[in-house]
Motif scaffolding. Structure first.
Motif, PDB file in Angstrom:
ATOM      1  N   MET A   1       0.828  -1.206   0.000  1.00  0.00           N
ATOM      2  CA  MET A   1       0.000   0.000   0.000  1.00  0.00           C
ATOM      3  C   MET A   1       0.860   1.254   0.000  1.00  0.00           C
ATOM      4  SD  MET A   1      -3.144   0.959   0.241  1.00  0.00           S
ATOM      5  CE  MET A   1      -4.346   0.038   1.188  1.00  0.00           C
TER       6      MET A   1
ATOM      7  N   TRP B   1      -8.845  -5.270   0.857  1.00  0.00           N
ATOM      8  CA  TRP B   1      -8.732  -3.901   0.364  1.00  0.00           C
ATOM      9  C   TRP B   1     -10.056  -3.521  -0.275  1.00  0.00           C
ATOM     10  CZ3 TRP B   1      -3.337  -3.491  -2.514  1.00  0.00           C
ATOM     11  CH2 TRP B   1      -2.312  -3.446  -1.555  1.00  0.00           C
TER      12      TRP B   1
ATOM     13  N   CYS C   1      -7.868   0.190  -2.483  1.00  0.00           N
ATOM     14  CA  CYS C   1      -7.283  -0.082  -3.805  1.00  0.00           C
ATOM     15  C   CYS C   1      -6.769   1.223  -4.415  1.00  0.00           C
ATOM     16  CB  CYS C   1      -8.301  -0.723  -4.744  1.00  0.00           C
ATOM     17  SG  CYS C   1      -8.761  -2.384  -4.225  1.00  0.00           S
TER      18      CYS C   1
ATOM     19  N   TYR D   1      -3.594   2.270  -2.824  1.00  0.00           N
ATOM     20  CA  TYR D   1      -2.493   1.450  -3.340  1.00  0.00           C
ATOM     21  C   TYR D   1      -2.102   1.895  -4.753  1.00  0.00           C
ATOM     22  CZ  TYR D   1      -0.199  -2.380  -5.720  1.00  0.00           C
ATOM     23  OH  TYR D   1       0.664  -3.100  -6.478  1.00  0.00           O
TER      24      TYR D   1
ATOM     25  N   SER E   1       0.074   4.815  -4.990  1.00  0.00           N
ATOM     26  CA  SER E   1       1.492   4.618  -4.654  1.00  0.00           C
ATOM     27  C   SER E   1       2.292   4.130  -5.861  1.00  0.00           C
ATOM     28  CB  SER E   1       1.640   3.646  -3.484  1.00  0.00           C
ATOM     29  OG  SER E   1       1.536   2.305  -3.935  1.00  0.00           O
TER      30      SER E   1
END
Lengths: 359, 304, 96, 238
Positions: free
Chosen positions: A137, D224, D229, D232, D235
């Motif tokens: 994450m 998630w 999501c 993530y 990132s």
């Protein structure tokens, strides 16, 4: 055997003597120490003793340049640990730092002038999925794309496949134990975690207890197959032993903890070779207490022949006719210690036939 | 004693034997090689460079030899050896001399953090240095080669070394690397300059090296105070324009062109900011070398 | 409702250099160097002097630059604070 | 506060040039309100270069090291994708990686999802060339209805499939947490090869699992939800 040419070990044993070394000796020392990743540590040792300015100008420039790199790595480790803590906040477990990162955050002398490749952490096995997801994450991603490698790690190893941060390109190894599940020795990670101690000023950050830190460092060094930086790791051990042995009953505690964790053999080697190579002050009584881990005479003779060669800097001037064989045998030994014979054969065959290294 | 004092045979013998201790600026490289083109290149381009006789210390131990594998019979190659390890993949055998130059640049830029090292050409006049950082293709080396044939002293065509304690630019005079069309441009611009045999089909195209002016080599221990930071850009048929650029943006661009700015941490920031503060900063577009020379000749030292 | 105050991160030792409207800031903890525009420079210098809410910062910046703290400025300041937080220059700190 | 400020050092070119001081008329002019809204306050960042990963690791070619991209020191660039904002504004020929098509604009300007015809690649696998499963939790991304009126037939509604480009432009309540926009950007990044760590199949798996169960399971037992999501996927984007 050729005469002793491991100048790095000499320098670590007696840094003060370096001020009278000749330029020719410095020339070789700088080269060996660069290979052994110990140039910055030698710089630190001289600086600590106020002797750096007495080093001739040419080698001093190399020492100070290496120090620049290790200082930057020290800052980078702190920032990386900051980011890891941030990423794992929601998982709600303390992060236990291992090896280099632990030395830095616990402000131990073994951190001085040390070079790093990655950050290692220890977490409970049942928390691995959560930790892995939390790291994903926050930008870490698995770097091994080969399905065999992924499966190999997840099935047999004591850690997740290494993860690299997509922006900072730093690598983290997430361990749930300090040896693979298939290894000959079985140190219980629950005991290690239970004894872990918080880093001053950071509740959610821990390092292993002093004796465990030493045992882990020893286990890592003496079951590892790739010893290019073996002398650096031995010097870490030397630093830890010198630092922690000031505590009361330290040696007694160290020996009994080694028994408890099934790590008597690595401890024996650690004491033997730090003493032999770096003249670490280990009392005879301590050696006697660690005697439980002593191998047979024959094996000890063989291990001396291997380790006393492999723990020198990986530089041509330190090698004799048998050095390549010693490094090769230790590589095979490390796999032998790590997994049962059949699995080992399967693994080596796969590595040899299916996935030759890409270089 | 200089390299030119050795006969070709003696030079080759030293390179094949215990090595040639070559001093370039603040560094001594101990070079070993049995490759004829390396000896030839060093003999021709490093003629004025001093040899470190009786010195027991070398900063870099360098070797250039063909790899010991079967391929050498089919497709001969060359390996750059840094004290027993090979930092790079092998190159074709006839690129041995350029590889020596590139490899030596790598040695300096990755081990000499007593300096802030910027990927830039540096020339000096009247005690002030002009620093020309620029990405490849900007015509930095061409302009540098032209300027050092017109009164500017060469400090380096690739690596600006800024000393930590006083911010002075430290010379690293070495052969000037020329690529592709610029080889011919400089041959025409200054027919007396010595440019060695061209090496074709390298990763950078055709490359050749210009022998550094003798004066630059003799004055290799004389540092200079950074006076100007100029980003050159060659553009076909462009007018010659020197335009002031803002200092903040210049700092960022130089940082991006530095090898070890990031490694040096706060010290690196202070060094760079102090340097930028003391320099006049410009963008320079050109197509005509003679006009470029005039503009550079008219540069005034920055106001103190 | 604005309930948080923004402070320059105590861990982030910042080095600043300013040339006219340009401000370059080096964050010695992350090791990153940032070039800020004029507004960014004014805002960061102001936060270095004292923490502020987004509203308060807009007021301070506006009075320094001599114009109204209107909706548009507030929005710009909001984005700016988000950017500063993302690169680790400042952090939020709940107001009592 | 004094305490906190001790760490910070302020240097300046010359007194009076500090922007914190009362500005002179010239800088006030530059500060015109129009200038305020333009761009981020952080104009440029020179990021700290990695030193932990393979310091001294060998780069592939010496010339690449010395004269190539110094910023990367010869290492491959880290894998970083582009944002939904990038993809929704880059719809020229060849901007989107094949086989995905961005489709055509209805007019000349785009301001929302309805500025686009749905002739690009479809979101839902029920339609030819469609990418993602939209049967359950993600069904709202499948289609929209168009009503038309004519004297002959009266009011008539038809169902139209959304295109990826329309999904990128949805925003607001149509695309909660910008899940659809980020999945689409991730898909295009992966197809373009910008993200080593995230393949096209992995993006599809993420979406399809969310559609089936309402969440994605990156590792055993971890859930998630769409907003996770999105965090993530962010990132993986620069």
């Amino acid at each position: 055997m050729k005469p002793e040419r491991d100048l790095v070990a000499s320098a670590l044993r007696d840094p003060a003597a370096l001020v009278s070394w000749t330029l020719a000796e410095w020339d070789l020392l700088v080269r060996q120490a660069r290979r052994a990743q110990l140039l910055a540590r030698i710089c630190w040792l001289m600086h600590e003793r106020g002797l750096l300015q007495q080093v001739p100008e040419q080698p001093r420039a190399h020492l100070e340049a290496a120090r620049v790199v290790s200082d930057k790595q020290d800052r980078a480790i702190r920032w990386e640990v900051n980011r890891i803590r941030h990423a794992l906040t929601r998982v709600g477990i303390p992060v236990i730092l291992l090896k280099g990162a632990a030395y830095v955050m616990a402000e131990l002398p073994s951190a001085h002038g040390r070079l790093f490749a990655d950050v290692d952490i220890l977490v409970p096995k049942e928390k691995l999925p959560e930790v892995e997801a939390a790291l994903m994450m926050h930008g870490w991603a698995a770097t091994l794309h080969d399905a065999y490698d992924q499966r190999y790690y997840r099935t047999w190893m004591h850690e997740l496949p290494p993860m690299t941060h997509v922006k900072r390109e730093t690598t983290i190894d997430v361990h749930h134990a300090i040896l693979p599940e298939t290894a000959r020795l079985h140190p219980d990670p629950v005991k290690l975690r239970a004894a872990a101690q918080p880093v001053p000023g950071a509740q959610d950050l821990q390092v292993l207890a002093p004796v465990d830190m030493i045992l882990h460092s020893a286990t890592h060094l003496f079951s590892d197959g790739e010893l290019e930086h073996g002398l650096r790791d031995l010097s870490d051990l030397d630093g830890l032993l010198r630092h922690f042995s000031a505590e009361a009953d330290f040696w007694q505690h160290l020996a009994s903890r080694a028994q408890e964790l099934d790590l008597a053999r690595p401890l024996y080697y650690a004491l033997r070779y730090t003493q032999r190579i770096l003249t670490t002050p280990v009392p005879d009584s301590a050696v006697a207490m660690a005697g439980a881990g002593r191998p047979s005479r024959l094996l000890e003779w063989l291990m001396d022949a291997l380790f006393l060669r492999a723990l020198r800097p990986d530089h041509a001037s330190c090698a004799d006719f048998f050095t390549p064989a010693a490094r090769g045998l230790l590589y095979v030994r490390s796999h032998w210690l790590r997994m049962p014979p059949l699995l080992l054969v399967r693994h080596l065959l796969h590595k040899a036939l299916v996935s030759p290294k890409d270089d | 004693m200089n390299v030119s004092a050795l006969t070709a045979a003696e030079l080759g013998r030293r390179l094949r034997g215990c090595g040639l201790s070559l001093r370039t600026g603040a560094f001594v490289a101990l070079v070993r090689s049995s490759v004829p083109s390396v000896a030839e290149g060093i003999g021709a381009l490093y003629a004025d460079f001093p040899l470190e006789e009786n010195s027991d210390f070398a900063d870099f131990h360098i070797g250039l030899e063909p790899p010991r594998d079967l391929r050498r019979w089919i497709y001969p190659q060359i390996v750059f050896d840094f004290d027993g390890h090979a930092p790079f993949k092998p190159l074709p055998f006839d690129q041995a001399f350029p590889m020596f130059e590139w490899g030596l640049n790598w040695c300096v830029s990755s081990h000499s953090h007593q300096y802030l090292i910027i990927h830039a050409a540096v020339m000096e006049k009247d005690g002030f240095a002009v620093i020309m950082p620029a990405p490849p293709g900007s015509g930095k080396s061409t302009l540098c080669a032209a300027l050092v044939n017109r009164g500017w002293r060469l400090l380096s065509d690739e690596l600006a070394l800024i000393r930590k304690d006083d911010g002075q630019a430290v010379p690293l005079p070495r052969p000037v690397s020329l690529k592709n069309a610029s080889i011919e441009v400089i041959r025409n611009f200054e027919p007396t300059a010595f440019i060695n045999r061209e090496c074709r089909d390298t990763i950078k195209g055709t490359v050749a090296h210009m022998k550094p002016p003798r004066d630059a080599v003799l004055r290799a221990q004389e540092t200079a105070k950074p006076g100007w930071v100029i980003f050159p850009r060659y553009r076909k048929d462009a007018a010659t324009v020197l335009q002031a650029r803002p200092k903040g943006g210049t700092l960022m661009a130089v940082a991006d062109n530095a090898f070890n700015y990031s490694l040096l941490g706060t010290a690196g920031f202070h060094m760079l900011a102090d340097m930028i503060d003391a320099c006049d900063c410009y963008d320079f577009t050109y197509s005509n070398l003679d006009q470029a020379i005039e503009v550079f000749a008219a540069l005034q030292p920055p106001a103190p | 409702m604005l309930t948080t105050e923004w402070v320059v991160d105590g861990d982030a030792a910042l080095l600043l250099r300013q040339w006219g409207d340009e401000c370059v800031v080096y964050n010695s903890v992350s090791g990153d160097t940032h070039l800020l525009n004029a507004l960014g420079g004014v805002a960061l210098t102001s936060l270095l002097q004292a923490p502020a809410t987004a509203d308060g910062l807009a007021q301070r910046v506006a009075s320094q630059l001599g114009f109204e703290a209107d909706e548009a400025l507030l929005e710009t300041i909001g984005t700016l604070l988000g950017d500063f937080e993302r690169i680790g220059l400042i952090r939020q700190h709940p107001l009592q | 506060m004094q305490e906190k400020n001790r760490n910070h050092e302020i240097g300046m070119a010359a007194p009076g040039q500090l922007p914190g001081d009362a500005p002179d008329s010239e800088s006030r002019r530059k500060f015109g309100k129009a200038g305020l809204a333009v761009g981020s306050a952080v104009i440029l960042t020179v990021a700290s270069r990695p030193v932990l990963a393979n310091y001294g690791a060998m780069c592939k070619t010496p010339s690449g090291f010395i004269s190539g991209n110094v910023s990367q020191h010869g290492n491959p660039p880290p894998s970083q994708g582009l944002t939904p904002g990038y993809w929704k504004n880059h719809y020229g020929t060849g901007d989107w990686p094949s086989p995905y098509k961005c489709g055509t604009l209805k007019g000349t300007r785009c301001s929302n999802w309805d500025s686009w015809n749905n002739d690009g690649t479809r979101v839902c696998t029920d339609y030819t060339g469609g990418v993602f499963r939209c049967k359950s939790y993600c069904s709202s991304y499948a289609t929209y209805t168009v009503s038309s009126y004519s004297k002959k037939t009266g009011y008539k509604t038809t169902t139209q499939p959304y295109s990826l480009m329309q999904m990128l432009w949805m925003g607001g309540s149509m695309d909660q947490y910008e899940f659809g926009a980020h999945m689409c950007a991730a898909l295009l990044n992966a197809q373009h090869g910008y993200t080593d760590c995230l393949s096209v199949q992995a993006v599809k798996d993420m979406w399809n699992e969310c559609d089936q169960k309402g969440y994605y399971e990156p590792t055993a037992g971890v859930k998630w939800y769409p907003q996770d999501c999105v965090a993530y996927l962010k990132s993986t984007m620069s």
